[in-house]
Design a protein around this motif. Sequence first.
Motif, short mmCIF file in Angstrom:
data_model
loop_
_atom_site.label_atom_id
_atom_site.label_comp_id
_atom_site.label_asym_id
_atom_site.label_seq_id
_atom_site.Cartn_x
_atom_site.Cartn_y
_atom_site.Cartn_z
N TYR A 1 31.01 20.34 -32.01
CA TYR A 1 31.43 20.35 -30.61
C TYR A 1 32.77 19.67 -30.39
O TYR A 1 33.27 19.60 -29.28
N CYS A 2 33.37 19.15 -31.46
CA CYS A 2 34.48 18.20 -31.29
C CYS A 2 35.83 18.81 -31.65
O CYS A 2 35.99 19.44 -32.70
N VAL B 1 38.59 16.93 -31.95
CA VAL B 1 39.48 15.90 -32.51
C VAL B 1 40.08 16.25 -33.88
O VAL B 1 41.29 16.09 -34.07
N PRO B 2 39.29 16.74 -34.85
CA PRO B 2 39.93 17.06 -36.14
C PRO B 2 41.06 18.07 -35.97
O PRO B 2 42.04 18.04 -36.71
N HIS C 1 30.62 5.92 -37.75
CA HIS C 1 29.75 7.10 -37.87
C HIS C 1 28.48 6.64 -38.59
O HIS C 1 28.59 5.92 -39.60
N GLN D 1 38.78 7.08 -35.61
CA GLN D 1 37.78 8.07 -35.18
C GLN D 1 36.49 7.87 -35.95
O GLN D 1 35.40 8.06 -35.41
N VAL D 2 36.61 7.51 -37.22
CA VAL D 2 35.42 7.14 -38.02
C VAL D 2 35.81 5.85 -38.73
O VAL D 2 36.09 5.82 -39.93
N CYS E 1 40.31 12.64 -38.39
CA CYS E 1 38.90 12.60 -38.73
C CYS E 1 38.60 13.70 -39.74
O CYS E 1 39.08 14.82 -39.58
N ARG F 1 26.04 16.92 -37.70
CA ARG F 1 26.03 15.46 -37.84
C ARG F 1 25.07 15.17 -39.00
O ARG F 1 23.86 15.34 -38.87
N MET G 1 35.45 14.60 -40.49
CA MET G 1 34.14 15.19 -40.22
C MET G 1 34.37 16.51 -39.48
O MET G 1 35.49 16.85 -39.14
N ASN G 2 33.28 17.21 -39.26
CA ASN G 2 33.47 18.53 -38.67
C ASN G 2 32.39 18.78 -37.63
O ASN G 2 31.73 19.83 -37.65
N CYS G 3 32.20 17.82 -36.73
CA CYS G 3 31.13 17.98 -35.73
C CYS G 3 31.43 19.24 -34.91
O CYS G 3 32.57 19.44 -34.48
S1 SF4 Z 1 32.71 13.51 -33.03
FE1 SF4 Z 1 33.76 11.86 -34.11
S2 SF4 Z 1 33.11 12.13 -36.24
FE2 SF4 Z 1 32.68 14.07 -35.20
S3 SF4 Z 1 34.49 15.33 -35.55
FE3 SF4 Z 1 34.76 14.29 -33.57
S4 SF4 Z 1 35.93 12.43 -34.06
FE4 SF4 Z 1 35.09 13.20 -35.98
#
Ligand code: SF4
Length: 469
Positions: free
Chosen positions: A184-185, A187-188, A260, A222-223, A178, A299, A180-182
């Motif tokens: 709280y996340c 995943v990246p 997204h 993820q997106v 992913c 976001r 993006m750079n949310c």
């Molecule tokens: S919430 Fe989704 S869009 Fe945002 S960083 Fe995590 S995986 Fe990526």
Amino acid sequence: MKIYLRTYGCQMNERDSENIAAEFAERGHDIVSDDAVADIIVVNTCSVREQAEQKAIGKLGHVLARRNARRASLPIIGVTGCMAQNRGGQLMRTLPGIDFILGARKTHMVPEIALKMYARRLGGMCHPKPPRLLRDDPESADTYLDISDDLQSHRYINRHLLADTSQTCAYISIMQGCQMNCSYCIVPKTRGIQRSRPPEEILEEAAKLVDSGTKEITLLGQVANAYGRDIGLGGDAFVGLLRSLDKLDGLERIRFTSPHPSFFTPQLTGAYAELRTLCEYVHLPLQSGSDRILKLMRRPYTASKFLEIVSRLREAKPNISISTDIIVGYPGERDEDFECTKEIFEKSGFDMAYIFKYSPRKGTLSAELPDDVPDSVKEGRNAELLDLLAKQSMEYNLRLVDTEQEILVESCAKRNPDAIMGRTRTHRKVFFKSSKNLAELRGKLIGVKIKSATVAALEGYFYDPEPRL
Ligand code: SF4
């Protein structure tokens, strides 16, 4: 050899586990559902929520304790997935009996390393000692640019599927990571930046699945709707991919998760009206209805932009089902922010939602902020949204009573083996009884008249004498 796999987390993890299982099966090993009889135990972990991590740690503790009690060196016990990537070193220290830890982008190496370890344990010391801990270096851009490793894992699954039974519904990963750079996340950090697969490879995989009997495909990313932008295919690449898949003879349904809001273009909402196979269901994560909190979460959309997408979707397909993700109690969330979330939740008419109480994830930006919303407040907000969700889901389901729905038959009902379960195009579960058995109906599209509804599902009767496919 007997292999036990336990998966926590999202469909991406489910898909990775399918690949691991396929690779073991290709080498002639059996996948078993009871860890007590397994020679190799693999736990595929998730790091997105505290609860998922705790469950995986609990499971690992349990299988390690049983092995210790037997004073045995087998089974081989390994961990993969996002928690292995994010907290691998810590896991190694706190659960030292774990044999191997492979990060989220090394899942395709699980069979090879597990089998080598097993051979060494049995006394085959001529096998070189495999590494115990393998993760990607999150600081290394090179690691992320090398896509061959993790995309390689998506290739062998089809060979397994073609040789084995067909799947009515199948997942296809269209990308990894992913961009993006949310705030709280995690995943990246665990899965790296976005890396899309070439469209021709996805189409080939889909065609093989359809040839082997698959009727419904869910595209995973993820997106997902940012598909192709990283490989120079432009902003409409995802819609282009949907259009190509829609032309596949024999494919009846397409779903995708997760999009997204920032990439939900008018072309994509238009595709719902245009494409035969694109189901009237979308999972569209809102996270918060407060513009202030959305900004803190990084976001890059507003509540009104979100509502505009919802209205375009409902214009394209008035009966569309929309689900979402919400986080309550993000740092700094005030009562007025939560009121905004409730308002957008109602206006969007979500009929399904995953509502989470915020918990900081180590390594994310928001973990640096004070977790200042008291648990009791998070609990209260969570309960309010769950009540609202139950009301909206019930209203949605009641509208379907006395209508005919096309359902794709999937399996027996878990809690009632006499009943059969299928799903509507809007992803609603429908349970029904039939004089035909499951084997005759599985994978078929049939007409079902809905006679009653609960918050979670529908019940109907099968009146179509002949399945349509
Ligand atoms: S919430 Fe989704 S869009 Fe945002 S960083 Fe995590 S995986 Fe990526």
